[in-house]
Scaffold this motif. Structure first.
Motif, PDB file in Angstrom:
ATOM      1  N   CYS A 174       0.840  -1.215   0.000  1.00  0.00           N
ATOM      2  CA  CYS A 174       0.000   0.000   0.000  1.00  0.00           C
ATOM      3  C   CYS A 174       0.867   1.255   0.000  1.00  0.00           C
ATOM      4  N   LEU A 175       1.890   1.251   0.830  1.00  0.00           N
ATOM      5  CA  LEU A 175       2.783   2.411   0.887  1.00  0.00           C
ATOM      6  C   LEU A 175       3.528   2.599  -0.433  1.00  0.00           C
ATOM      7  N   LEU A 176       3.916   1.518  -1.067  1.00  0.00           N
ATOM      8  CA  LEU A 176       4.575   1.642  -2.372  1.00  0.00           C
ATOM      9  C   LEU A 176       3.640   2.283  -3.399  1.00  0.00           C
ATOM     10  N   LEU A 177       2.372   1.898  -3.371  1.00  0.00           N
ATOM     11  CA  LEU A 177       1.398   2.508  -4.282  1.00  0.00           C
ATOM     12  C   LEU A 177       1.252   4.006  -4.005  1.00  0.00           C
ATOM     13  N   ILE A 178       1.156   4.347  -2.740  1.00  0.00           N
ATOM     14  CA  ILE A 178       0.997   5.756  -2.352  1.00  0.00           C
ATOM     15  C   ILE A 178       2.244   6.558  -2.709  1.00  0.00           C
ATOM     16  N   LEU A 179       3.410   6.020  -2.376  1.00  0.00           N
ATOM     17  CA  LEU A 179       4.654   6.771  -2.540  1.00  0.00           C
ATOM     18  C   LEU A 179       5.123   6.867  -3.984  1.00  0.00           C
ATOM     19  N   THR A 180       4.678   5.963  -4.836  1.00  0.00           N
ATOM     20  CA  THR A 180       5.066   6.028  -6.246  1.00  0.00           C
ATOM     21  C   THR A 180       3.988   6.682  -7.099  1.00  0.00           C
ATOM     22  N   SER A 181       2.918   7.146  -6.473  1.00  0.00           N
ATOM     23  CA  SER A 181       1.855   7.834  -7.199  1.00  0.00           C
ATOM     24  C   SER A 181       2.410   9.118  -7.801  1.00  0.00           C
ATOM     25  N   SER A 182       1.994   9.409  -9.033  1.00  0.00           N
ATOM     26  CA  SER A 182       2.507  10.608  -9.705  1.00  0.00           C
ATOM     27  C   SER A 182       1.579  11.813  -9.545  1.00  0.00           C
ATOM     28  N   GLU A 183       0.506  11.654  -8.800  1.00  0.00           N
ATOM     29  CA  GLU A 183      -0.431  12.765  -8.601  1.00  0.00           C
ATOM     30  C   GLU A 183       0.229  13.885  -7.805  1.00  0.00           C
ATOM     31  N   ASP A 184       0.112  15.110  -8.304  1.00  0.00           N
ATOM     32  CA  ASP A 184       0.684  16.260  -7.592  1.00  0.00           C
ATOM     33  C   ASP A 184      -0.009  16.495  -6.260  1.00  0.00           C
ATOM     34  N   SER A 185      -1.299  16.258  -6.201  1.00  0.00           N
ATOM     35  CA  SER A 185      -2.056  16.494  -4.965  1.00  0.00           C
ATOM     36  C   SER A 185      -1.684  15.502  -3.870  1.00  0.00           C
ATOM     37  N   ALA A 186      -0.980  14.444  -4.247  1.00  0.00           N
ATOM     38  CA  ALA A 186      -0.643  13.400  -3.282  1.00  0.00           C
ATOM     39  C   ALA A 186       0.616  13.713  -2.475  1.00  0.00           C
ATOM     40  N   ALA A 187       1.328  14.784  -2.820  1.00  0.00           N
ATOM     41  CA  ALA A 187       2.602  15.078  -2.145  1.00  0.00           C
ATOM     42  C   ALA A 187       2.431  15.233  -0.639  1.00  0.00           C
ATOM     43  N   ASN A 188       1.447  15.996  -0.208  1.00  0.00           N
ATOM     44  CA  ASN A 188       1.215  16.173   1.227  1.00  0.00           C
ATOM     45  C   ASN A 188       0.775  14.878   1.880  1.00  0.00           C
ATOM     46  N   ARG A 189      -0.040  14.110   1.189  1.00  0.00           N
ATOM     47  CA  ARG A 189      -0.496  12.823   1.728  1.00  0.00           C
ATOM     48  C   ARG A 189       0.693  11.878   1.894  1.00  0.00           C
ATOM     49  N   LYS A 190       1.623  11.905   0.955  1.00  0.00           N
ATOM     50  CA  LYS A 190       2.816  11.052   1.058  1.00  0.00           C
ATOM     51  C   LYS A 190       3.573  11.376   2.344  1.00  0.00           C
ATOM     52  N   ASN A 191       3.759  12.663   2.590  1.00  0.00           N
ATOM     53  CA  ASN A 191       4.458  13.077   3.809  1.00  0.00           C
ATOM     54  C   ASN A 191       3.706  12.645   5.063  1.00  0.00           C
ATOM     55  N   ASP A 192       2.377  12.707   5.016  1.00  0.00           N
ATOM     56  CA  ASP A 192       1.574  12.277   6.164  1.00  0.00           C
ATOM     57  C   ASP A 192       1.785  10.789   6.459  1.00  0.00           C
ATOM     58  N   TYR A 193       1.784   9.982   5.403  1.00  0.00           N
ATOM     59  CA  TYR A 193       2.003   8.537   5.583  1.00  0.00           C
ATOM     60  C   TYR A 193       3.419   8.251   6.069  1.00  0.00           C
ATOM     61  N   LEU A 194       4.401   8.943   5.492  1.00  0.00           N
ATOM     62  CA  LEU A 194       5.789   8.743   5.909  1.00  0.00           C
ATOM     63  C   LEU A 194       6.008   9.178   7.349  1.00  0.00           C
ATOM     64  N   SER A 195       5.386  10.269   7.735  1.00  0.00           N
ATOM     65  CA  SER A 195       5.511  10.731   9.125  1.00  0.00           C
ATOM     66  C   SER A 195       4.865   9.734  10.079  1.00  0.00           C
TER      67      SER A 195
END
Length: 150
Positions: free
Chosen positions: A25-46
């Protein structure tokens, strides 16, 4: 992933109950190319970096750190390492659990160093003091030697 019910708040529960699914799941989120997903990626990583240390969270961090697309920024790896070290240091109430956790962290750190995921220079001060504090544990002494030889 949010459509599937996964959020940064419930990520720790998924990691503890199914680390392989959490990794995918994290790989899917972190490799997503959506620009709007950048903040969400940081939220998951944090959320991942701030999790309590466990064998499952280490497994997920290790899998993400060694993934071919380098999805895990070094900042999050260092944050997770700091969390692991402070968790071990605060376990004085249960010596057996502390020893087991220190061994686990040392093996995890050796793997990251051996695979070139983190450099000895970046970790030297924090990990050196950790190794000295737990020098009675064989894995900590081996990690200390590894740091000195790098």
């Amino acid at each position: 992933m949010s459509e599937a019910g996964l959020s940064p708040q419930n990520l720790p529960r998924l990691v503890e109950n199914n680390p392989l699914v959490a990794t995918e799941c994290l790989l899917l989120i972190l490799t997503s190319s959506e620009d709007s997903a950048a903040n969400r990626k940081n939220d998951y990583l944090s959320a991942l970096a701030g999790m309590d240390m466990s064998i499952h969270s280490m497994e997920v961090v290790n899998r993400l750190a060694t993934h071919s697309t380098q999805v895990l920024h070094p900042e999050y790896i260092h944050l997770y390492i700091s969390t692991c070290i402070s968790t071990c240091e605060s376990m004085g109430y249960d010596r057996h659990l502390q020893n087991k956790s220190v061994r686990l962290v040392c093996v995890f750190l050796q793997s990251l160093l051996r695979n070139g995921i983190v450099s000895a220079e970046d970790l030297f001060v924090e990990v050196q003091s950790f190794c000295i504090e737990f020098s009675r544990i064989r894995e900590a002494a081996a990690l200390f030697q590894m740091l000195k030889n790098k």
